[in-house]
Motif scaffolding. Structure first.
Motif, PDB file in Angstrom:
ATOM      1  N   GLY A  69       0.796  -1.224   0.000  1.00  0.00           N
ATOM      2  CA  GLY A  69       0.000   0.000   0.000  1.00  0.00           C
ATOM      3  C   GLY A  69       0.824   1.267   0.000  1.00  0.00           C
ATOM      4  N   GLU A  70       2.151   1.124  -0.067  1.00  0.00           N
ATOM      5  CA  GLU A  70       3.029   2.297   0.009  1.00  0.00           C
ATOM      6  C   GLU A  70       3.763   2.499  -1.317  1.00  0.00           C
ATOM      7  N   LEU A  71       3.825   3.735  -1.764  1.00  0.00           N
ATOM      8  CA  LEU A  71       4.570   4.096  -2.966  1.00  0.00           C
ATOM      9  C   LEU A  71       5.364   5.364  -2.699  1.00  0.00           C
ATOM     10  N   ALA A  72       6.598   5.388  -3.142  1.00  0.00           N
ATOM     11  CA  ALA A  72       7.332   6.648  -3.191  1.00  0.00           C
ATOM     12  C   ALA A  72       6.842   7.433  -4.400  1.00  0.00           C
ATOM     13  N   LEU A  73       6.749   8.728  -4.259  1.00  0.00           N
ATOM     14  CA  LEU A  73       6.182   9.569  -5.317  1.00  0.00           C
ATOM     15  C   LEU A  73       7.107  10.722  -5.658  1.00  0.00           C
ATOM     16  N   ILE A  74       7.322  10.917  -6.952  1.00  0.00           N
ATOM     17  CA  ILE A  74       7.872  12.173  -7.467  1.00  0.00           C
ATOM     18  C   ILE A  74       6.710  12.877  -8.168  1.00  0.00           C
ATOM     19  N   GLU A  75       6.295  13.975  -7.597  1.00  0.00           N
ATOM     20  CA  GLU A  75       5.066  14.632  -8.026  1.00  0.00           C
ATOM     21  C   GLU A  75       5.216  15.271  -9.405  1.00  0.00           C
ATOM     22  N   ILE A  76       4.320  14.890 -10.304  1.00  0.00           N
ATOM     23  CA  ILE A  76       4.178  15.527 -11.625  1.00  0.00           C
ATOM     24  C   ILE A  76       2.710  15.936 -11.724  1.00  0.00           C
ATOM     25  N   PRO A  77       2.359  17.145 -11.319  1.00  0.00           N
ATOM     26  CA  PRO A  77       0.939  17.516 -11.257  1.00  0.00           C
ATOM     27  C   PRO A  77       0.322  17.641 -12.646  1.00  0.00           C
ATOM     28  N   ASN A  78      -0.941  17.269 -12.720  1.00  0.00           N
ATOM     29  CA  ASN A  78      -1.691  17.475 -13.957  1.00  0.00           C
ATOM     30  C   ASN A  78      -2.133  18.932 -14.051  1.00  0.00           C
ATOM     31  N   ALA A  79      -2.361  19.385 -15.265  1.00  0.00           N
ATOM     32  CA  ALA A  79      -2.810  20.763 -15.468  1.00  0.00           C
ATOM     33  C   ALA A  79      -4.236  20.948 -14.987  1.00  0.00           C
ATOM     34  N   VAL A  80      -5.065  19.915 -15.183  1.00  0.00           N
ATOM     35  CA  VAL A  80      -6.463  19.965 -14.756  1.00  0.00           C
ATOM     36  C   VAL A  80      -6.803  18.646 -14.089  1.00  0.00           C
ATOM     37  N   GLN A  81      -7.883  18.647 -13.320  1.00  0.00           N
ATOM     38  CA  GLN A  81      -8.306  17.421 -12.648  1.00  0.00           C
ATOM     39  C   GLN A  81      -8.603  16.340 -13.675  1.00  0.00           C
ATOM     40  N   SER A  82      -8.148  15.137 -13.377  1.00  0.00           N
ATOM     41  CA  SER A  82      -8.333  14.015 -14.288  1.00  0.00           C
ATOM     42  C   SER A  82      -9.593  13.248 -13.924  1.00  0.00           C
ATOM     43  N   LEU A  83     -10.440  12.978 -14.918  1.00  0.00           N
ATOM     44  CA  LEU A  83     -11.664  12.215 -14.712  1.00  0.00           C
ATOM     45  C   LEU A  83     -11.540  10.871 -15.412  1.00  0.00           C
ATOM     46  N   PRO A  84     -11.752   9.771 -14.710  1.00  0.00           N
ATOM     47  CA  PRO A  84     -11.618   8.451 -15.335  1.00  0.00           C
ATOM     48  C   PRO A  84     -12.473   8.332 -16.593  1.00  0.00           C
TER      49      PRO A  84
END
Length: 332
Positions: A69-84
């Motif tokens: 349940g754990e992941l290391a993250l390097i944040e790459i933010p999206n420009a807009v909210q992503s909808l599935p």
């Protein structure tokens, strides 16, 4: 595996509106003895975890003993909210940045290998980024000639040409080009798969492998001279073989890999033999890169029903390739 030996893998989910983020969340639940760092948007991963009702803890760096349940993250933010299920071209730049930054990390030696999820080519191009594929992107970034190979537990199929219309394939096959492809394939079988003297089957271009020139001359004029020259260098090359019989189980057991002349000559057989466990491997890069062998599956995104088998296989394949490269470096 000790912490000093632990593999460090970079993971890119791909298109944020596709199934990639939820597959990464499912991957995070599995016990592992390697370090895994995901390049992506925290909000997208957390939303995927919430829809799956699975735990997810995002950390700044991989722990010495990663917990489920754990992941290391390097944040790459999206420009807009992503909808599935609803990709937005405005997020194309973030998808490409995640790929290039993860690959940069591999080139610098921060990571031992790269695993990539599915991307949506049309959406990236709609976002104003000229993009033909991740294989091509990573090859240009590394300054290397590469070969695409798809593999499962039954067969490994490399491609002499990739995404070309059929009428362009014969002109794209040359002696020099085939020699480059076969040399890359042969080196990778040794370095990435630990096979010191691989046996490679090479398919003909035409039906019945040209039938002695009655069904085409590419085998006589291009493929056979290429194989003869490389056999003189010590390679074990079988062919050119008719594609309609080369994949019979009895024959496949004698081959370590098959080189197909074009995309739909070899890949339908591989996908029929085990699509869920198939992976896409880029041979020739300075680091192992393995991708899932499926698309973004927008119709499944957010529903919690996408099969993670290909991503699991991609990570396991990438880890084995890293181990094989380390072993070769230790003996060379």
């Amino acid at each position: 595996m000790s912490d000093a030996q632990a593999l460090r893998l970079a993971l890119v989910p791909g298109e944020p509106a596709g199934i990639g983020p939820e597959l990464c969340v499912r991957l995070a639940q599995r016990p592992r003895d390697y370090h895994l760092t995901v390049f992506g948007a925290a909000t997208t991963l957390r939303d995927a975890a919430a829809k799956l009702d699975l735990p997810l803890t995002l950390t700044a760096s991989p722990g010495a003993a990663p917990r489920p349940g754990e992941l290391a993250l390097i944040e790459i933010p999206n420009a807009v909210q992503s909808l599935p299920g609803t990709p937005d071209p405005r997020n194309a730049a973030a998808v490409i940045e995640a790929l290039t930054r993860a690959a940069d990390g591999c080139l610098r030696g921060d990571f031992d290998g790269l695993v990539t999820g599915p991307v949506h080519k049309a959406v990236i191009n709609e976002g104003g980024i000229a993009y033909t594929g991740t294989t091509e992107l990573l090859a240009a970034q590394a300054g290397r000639e590469v070969v695409m190979m798809l593999a499962n537990d039954i067969v490994r199929v490399a491609l002499a040409t990739t995404h070309l219309p059929l009428r362009a394939v014969p002109d794209a096959i040359s002696i020099d080009g085939l020699q480059r492809v076969l040399r890359i394939l042969h080196r990778s079988m040794h370095a990435d798969f630990g096979i010191p003297d691989p046996v490679i089957a090479v398919l003909g271009l035409n039906p019945h492998a040209g039938e002695a020139g009655h069904l085409g001359h590419e085998e006589i004029e291009v493929i056979e001279p290429t194989l003869a020259a490389l056999r003189d260098e010590g390679m074990q090359l079988i062919g050119p073989l008719p594609a309609d019989t080369a994949f019979l189980p009895g024959k496949l057991r004698g081959f370590d890999a098959v080189l197909a002349m074009y995309h739909d000559q070899g890949l339908p057989v591989l996908k029929y033999s085990g699509f869920e466990q198939a992976v896409n491997i880029t041979l020739g890069l300075p680091y192992p890169r393995v991708a899932v062998d499926h698309g973004t599956a927008l119709d499944l995104a957010g529903k919690g029903i996408a099969d993670p088998s290909s991503l699991f296989a991609a990570v396991e394949t990438c880890a084995r390739m890293v181990v094989s490269r380390r072993a070769r470096l230790g003996t060379d």
